[in-house]
Design a protein around this motif. Sequence first.
Motif, PDB file in Angstrom:
ATOM      1  N   GLY A  58       0.775  -1.154   0.027  1.00  0.00           N
ATOM      2  CA  GLY A  58      -0.108   0.005   0.011  1.00  0.00           C
ATOM      3  C   GLY A  58       0.941   1.354   0.031  1.00  0.00           C
ATOM      4  N   ILE A  59       2.055   1.304   0.611  1.00  0.00           N
ATOM      5  CA  ILE A  59       2.775   2.728   0.629  1.00  0.00           C
ATOM      6  C   ILE A  59       4.059   2.248   0.395  1.00  0.00           C
ATOM      7  CG2 ILE A  59       3.587   4.338   2.528  1.00  0.00           C
ATOM      8  CD1 ILE A  59       0.962   3.967   4.078  1.00  0.00           C
ATOM      9  N   ILE A  60       4.587   3.492  -0.483  1.00  0.00           N
ATOM     10  CA  ILE A  60       6.134   3.598  -0.938  1.00  0.00           C
ATOM     11  C   ILE A  60       6.627   4.885  -0.102  1.00  0.00           C
ATOM     12  CG2 ILE A  60       7.632   4.031  -2.568  1.00  0.00           C
ATOM     13  CD1 ILE A  60       5.883   2.642  -4.611  1.00  0.00           C
ATOM     14  N   ILE A  83      -0.124   8.968  -6.064  1.00  0.00           N
ATOM     15  CA  ILE A  83      -0.619   7.896  -5.979  1.00  0.00           C
ATOM     16  C   ILE A  83      -0.305   7.115  -7.379  1.00  0.00           C
ATOM     17  CG2 ILE A  83      -2.777   6.439  -6.427  1.00  0.00           C
ATOM     18  CD1 ILE A  83      -2.725   7.669  -3.479  1.00  0.00           C
ATOM     19  N   ILE A  84       0.299   5.855  -7.300  1.00  0.00           N
ATOM     20  CA  ILE A  84       0.691   5.351  -8.604  1.00  0.00           C
ATOM     21  C   ILE A  84      -0.217   4.112  -8.761  1.00  0.00           C
ATOM     22  CG2 ILE A  84       2.731   4.151  -9.515  1.00  0.00           C
ATOM     23  CD1 ILE A  84       3.243   6.954  -8.598  1.00  0.00           C
ATOM     24  N   ALA A 100       0.275   4.417  -2.352  1.00  0.00           N
ATOM     25  CA  ALA A 100       0.318   5.798  -1.802  1.00  0.00           C
ATOM     26  C   ALA A 100       1.913   6.137  -1.588  1.00  0.00           C
ATOM     27  CB  ALA A 100      -0.656   6.095  -0.825  1.00  0.00           C
ATOM     28  N   VAL A 101       2.223   7.215  -1.962  1.00  0.00           N
ATOM     29  CA  VAL A 101       3.736   7.462  -2.005  1.00  0.00           C
ATOM     30  C   VAL A 101       3.731   8.556  -0.703  1.00  0.00           C
ATOM     31  CG1 VAL A 101       5.770   8.701  -2.631  1.00  0.00           C
ATOM     32  CG2 VAL A 101       4.522   7.300  -4.317  1.00  0.00           C
ATOM     33  N   TRP A 102       4.208   7.749   0.393  1.00  0.00           N
ATOM     34  CA  TRP A 102       4.054   8.878   1.686  1.00  0.00           C
ATOM     35  C   TRP A 102       5.289   8.623   2.588  1.00  0.00           C
ATOM     36  CZ3 TRP A 102      -0.163  11.890   1.967  1.00  0.00           C
ATOM     37  CH2 TRP A 102      -0.168  12.460   3.325  1.00  0.00           C
ATOM     38  N   LEU A 129      -7.870   9.304  -1.266  1.00  0.00           N
ATOM     39  CA  LEU A 129      -7.794   8.763  -2.546  1.00  0.00           C
ATOM     40  C   LEU A 129      -7.262   7.260  -2.648  1.00  0.00           C
ATOM     41  CD1 LEU A 129      -8.485   8.750  -5.695  1.00  0.00           C
ATOM     42  CD2 LEU A 129      -6.031   9.790  -5.716  1.00  0.00           C
ATOM     43  N   PHE A 130      -6.249   7.091  -1.870  1.00  0.00           N
ATOM     44  CA  PHE A 130      -5.818   5.595  -1.551  1.00  0.00           C
ATOM     45  C   PHE A 130      -6.745   4.843  -1.270  1.00  0.00           C
ATOM     46  CE2 PHE A 130      -3.491   2.769   1.304  1.00  0.00           C
ATOM     47  CZ  PHE A 130      -2.973   1.947   0.299  1.00  0.00           C
TER      48      PHE A 130
END
Length: 412
Positions: A58-60, A83-84, A100-102, A129-130
């Motif tokens: 889920g997260i990068i 978001i990717i 999600a890039v967080w 959004l994610f």
Amino acid sequence: MIKTTPRLRFNSFNQIWKRKKLADLGSFNKTYSFSRNVEGEGEYHHIHYGDIHSTYRGIINEQTDVPSITEEGPFECIEDGEIIFADASEDYNDLGKAVAVWGLESKKVISGLHTHRFKPNNELDTRFLFYFTQSSPYRRFVREQGTGISVLGISKSNLAKLELPLPSMEEQKRISAFFFLLDQKIEKQKEKIEQFEMFKKDMMEKIFKQEIRFKDKVGKFYSEWENVTLGNVSISLDYGLNAAATKYDGENKYIRITDIDDQTRRYIEENKVSPEGNLTDNYLVKRGDILFARTGASTGKSFLYENSDGKMYFAGFLIRARIKPNVDYKFVYYQTLTTSYQRWVKVMSMRSGQPGINATEYASFVFSLPSIEEQRKISIFLSKIEDKIGAEREKLKALIQQKKGYLQQMFV
């Protein structure tokens, strides 16, 4: 009529939700078509659609292990807060899946093969959004907008049509924080299961290498272990039924390679089907039978049948080992979960074409066998660990179901 507010909300919010298209809530940024053939050691890191399907939870962020590439660039890198999306898949459940890039700081990551990059504007919270991309309304949208037959895709222009139910930024952040905390619980539960799995694996390795031994009632070690083959401890090794699968008839289950869960090695009840045609008892599975996958990438995968699995017939790409009554069948099954067994499978399954192991070859698998009393003690010990893992998996399943329920009630 399109519903504009969810069934479940936090008490302090009562405004009607707006609806806006994704195209009006941010911008799509540059991606690249690099595949894994350029993987190497370089300044830039690279994520592609397959990573979104399976690798990243889920997260990068800065700590995420993203493969680097040899290409020198310069490239336009992913920015924090983006978001990717995955825009290709063979399965609608993975198509349009997002990460999600967080918390990405200095690491240079580019968006690669079959991905879309989206940067929300100040009306849209990234995490909101994610989490919306995990909801039923989003999955329905992807099914409607996806194209293709064997390989599915969703274009940037189609993705831009997505209509989001949009509360105030404050409510968006409250919702995303709620799901983030729930995700943390899920991740901790997954980590707990992984720790138990590692403990079980470690115990099995030590027990089967005889670094740990069990003792009898008077505190003495049992007799020395003897080398045997799977053929020595089996009444027979038989090939399965060559029949097509049909709709489950409510009684007769049909187990195929794909019906055995890769992690738990249990039968996947959600997929149950029945075998077609006239059925004979020759292909019935009985308590203590061990099934082995005999061909393809899953060669070596094993399954232990228990009466709780119900009436079951086994398919042609499986081999059944019927264990002798004077041998503990669970002890034999646990041998198939060891690294030494996996090494044996890797060597034995080598073929010029597709990997495979036949019944004669399975019969030649060698392992060490203790006395029946020590076999039973080992089986009981390992079964208790498995039962604990099973209980923790049920807790995880409950958390995931809880999250699904909230997603259904908090998004429209």
